[in-house]
Design an enzyme around this catalytic site. Sequence first.
Site, PDB file in Angstrom:
ATOM      1  N   ASP A 146       1.322  -1.513  -0.075  1.00  0.00           N
ATOM      2  CA  ASP A 146      -0.080   0.236   0.131  1.00  0.00           C
ATOM      3  C   ASP A 146       0.783   1.083   0.449  1.00  0.00           C
ATOM      4  O   ASP A 146       1.634   0.845   0.573  1.00  0.00           O
ATOM      5  CB  ASP A 146      -0.947   0.317   1.295  1.00  0.00           C
ATOM      6  CG  ASP A 146      -1.740  -0.959   1.480  1.00  0.00           C
ATOM      7  OD1 ASP A 146      -1.635  -1.745   0.168  1.00  0.00           O
ATOM      8  OD2 ASP A 146      -2.976  -0.667   2.153  1.00  0.00           O
ATOM      9  N   ASP A 147      -0.158   2.652  -0.475  1.00  0.00           N
ATOM     10  CA  ASP A 147       0.966   3.920  -0.215  1.00  0.00           C
ATOM     11  C   ASP A 147       2.161   4.004  -0.805  1.00  0.00           C
ATOM     12  O   ASP A 147       2.532   4.974  -0.813  1.00  0.00           O
ATOM     13  CB  ASP A 147       1.601   4.307   1.097  1.00  0.00           C
ATOM     14  CG  ASP A 147       0.090   3.694   2.291  1.00  0.00           C
ATOM     15  OD1 ASP A 147      -1.388   3.590   1.463  1.00  0.00           O
ATOM     16  OD2 ASP A 147      -0.211   4.125   3.077  1.00  0.00           O
ATOM     17  N   HIS A 196      -5.782   2.415  -4.143  1.00  0.00           N
ATOM     18  CA  HIS A 196      -5.658   2.415  -2.530  1.00  0.00           C
ATOM     19  C   HIS A 196      -6.747   3.991  -2.546  1.00  0.00           C
ATOM     20  O   HIS A 196      -7.355   3.944  -1.560  1.00  0.00           O
ATOM     21  CB  HIS A 196      -4.499   2.898  -2.032  1.00  0.00           C
ATOM     22  CG  HIS A 196      -4.657   2.294  -0.013  1.00  0.00           C
ATOM     23  ND1 HIS A 196      -5.615   2.318   0.350  1.00  0.00           N
ATOM     24  CD2 HIS A 196      -3.292   2.846   0.441  1.00  0.00           C
ATOM     25  CE1 HIS A 196      -5.028   2.370   1.662  1.00  0.00           C
ATOM     26  NE2 HIS A 196      -3.715   2.716   1.473  1.00  0.00           N
ATOM     27  N   HIS A 200      -5.476   9.681   0.590  1.00  0.00           N
ATOM     28  CA  HIS A 200      -5.450   8.741   2.055  1.00  0.00           C
ATOM     29  C   HIS A 200      -5.535   9.751   2.672  1.00  0.00           C
ATOM     30  O   HIS A 200      -5.334   9.732   4.071  1.00  0.00           O
ATOM     31  CB  HIS A 200      -4.183   8.642   1.728  1.00  0.00           C
ATOM     32  CG  HIS A 200      -3.809   7.689   2.287  1.00  0.00           C
ATOM     33  ND1 HIS A 200      -3.442   7.285   3.809  1.00  0.00           N
ATOM     34  CD2 HIS A 200      -3.655   5.917   1.802  1.00  0.00           C
ATOM     35  CE1 HIS A 200      -3.443   5.670   4.100  1.00  0.00           C
ATOM     36  NE2 HIS A 200      -2.907   5.486   3.587  1.00  0.00           N
ATOM     37  N   HIS A 301       3.783  -2.008   3.176  1.00  0.00           N
ATOM     38  CA  HIS A 301       3.676  -0.415   2.691  1.00  0.00           C
ATOM     39  C   HIS A 301       4.917  -0.461   1.171  1.00  0.00           C
ATOM     40  O   HIS A 301       6.032  -0.882   1.844  1.00  0.00           O
ATOM     41  CB  HIS A 301       3.835   0.626   3.472  1.00  0.00           C
ATOM     42  CG  HIS A 301       2.050   0.398   4.327  1.00  0.00           C
ATOM     43  ND1 HIS A 301       1.595  -0.726   5.042  1.00  0.00           N
ATOM     44  CD2 HIS A 301       0.708   1.143   4.246  1.00  0.00           C
ATOM     45  CE1 HIS A 301       0.713  -0.468   5.846  1.00  0.00           C
ATOM     46  NE2 HIS A 301       0.077   0.507   4.966  1.00  0.00           N
TER      47      HIS A 301
HETATM   48 ZN    ZN Z   1      -2.005   3.129   3.417  1.00  0.00          ZN
END
Ligand code: ZN
Length: 347
Positions: A146-147, A196, A200, A301
């Site tokens: 993620d991210d 995602h 955010h 991540h």
């Molecule tokens: Zn995230």
Amino acid sequence: MKNIWKLAAAVLAACVLAGVPTYFAVREHNAFRDISARADSLQTEADSTKEEVESLTKELSDARGQLDSRGRELESVKGELDSASSERDKLASQLEEAQTKIEELSKPAHFDPDGPEYQQLFPDFYAPQPLDASKAPDGVIYLTFDDGPSARTDEVLNILKNENVKATFFIVGRSGAASRDRLRAIANAGHTLGMHSWSHDYKTIYGSVEAFLTDMYEVFKLIRDETGTAPTYYRFPGGSTNSYDYGIYKDIIAEMLRRGFIPCDWNMSAQDATKTPLPASQIVSNVLSAGNVARGVVLMHDSKPRTTTVEALPELIATLRSRGYTFAALTPDVKPVVFNYKNFDVE
Ligand code: ZN
């Protein structure tokens, strides 16, 4: 002698008396014959002229007849043309109707006219294929990052290549040239790209279903436009149920499912989203603490500070392999792992 003369004179007289009228009679007869011949010739001429007039009259009448018939033909062709032209207009309007119908039908899904208005937002924000998340094979690990993308993504991609492992990247909204290059590199290496979030920012995206759709649509377009393949999977920032979205998460999941998108939580976590990066060994043991799951979706991540996640990756892969797992990228036929959503078919 005298009598001879008398006789001669008498004969002469008789001849003269008889001859003169004969002469005139002959002359008259000849004149009559000439006139009669002339009359005959005139009659013949008149007859022939009459015939000619008759023939011309007939020709004229024929020509008129032909003209009338052409006129009628022309009328009939005109009529046919009119009817063909109206037929063409009719077909054109039918074609237009059919095209509208095709456009309507080729949309992946239809909104419910009595449903919430947000169903009408972003008419091209639909998963590229019908939802069929039915496969749930045992013994498979789905590594997810993620991210990203960031510089860490390049390192993760290298390790995955060396280990011959496919994974899934849930990206955030970074649209710079380097990020775009990384999106293409991920796709070209055979990994899966998922959404995602663009911002955010929990407060923004969980403000309403509309806000969530508006944010995700941006990531959707970025992936679709950069790689040519629209994403099907998405991951909620903070997971599908969190303290920001608990009032609307069912509505969000229902609306995203209606659009064909599959939510993906996790059942193994690196717990690596810490302020200070954890030691690599800690990351490995965090993931393995989930125990022997039938199949695992691992949360990690690849944002810029996650150097130790990169460091942990080779050992993590080796350990999971030694326990008999194989690795795969998420594909639209793989059943997702979703938290606490009882109405949704969780494994
Ligand atoms: Zn995230």
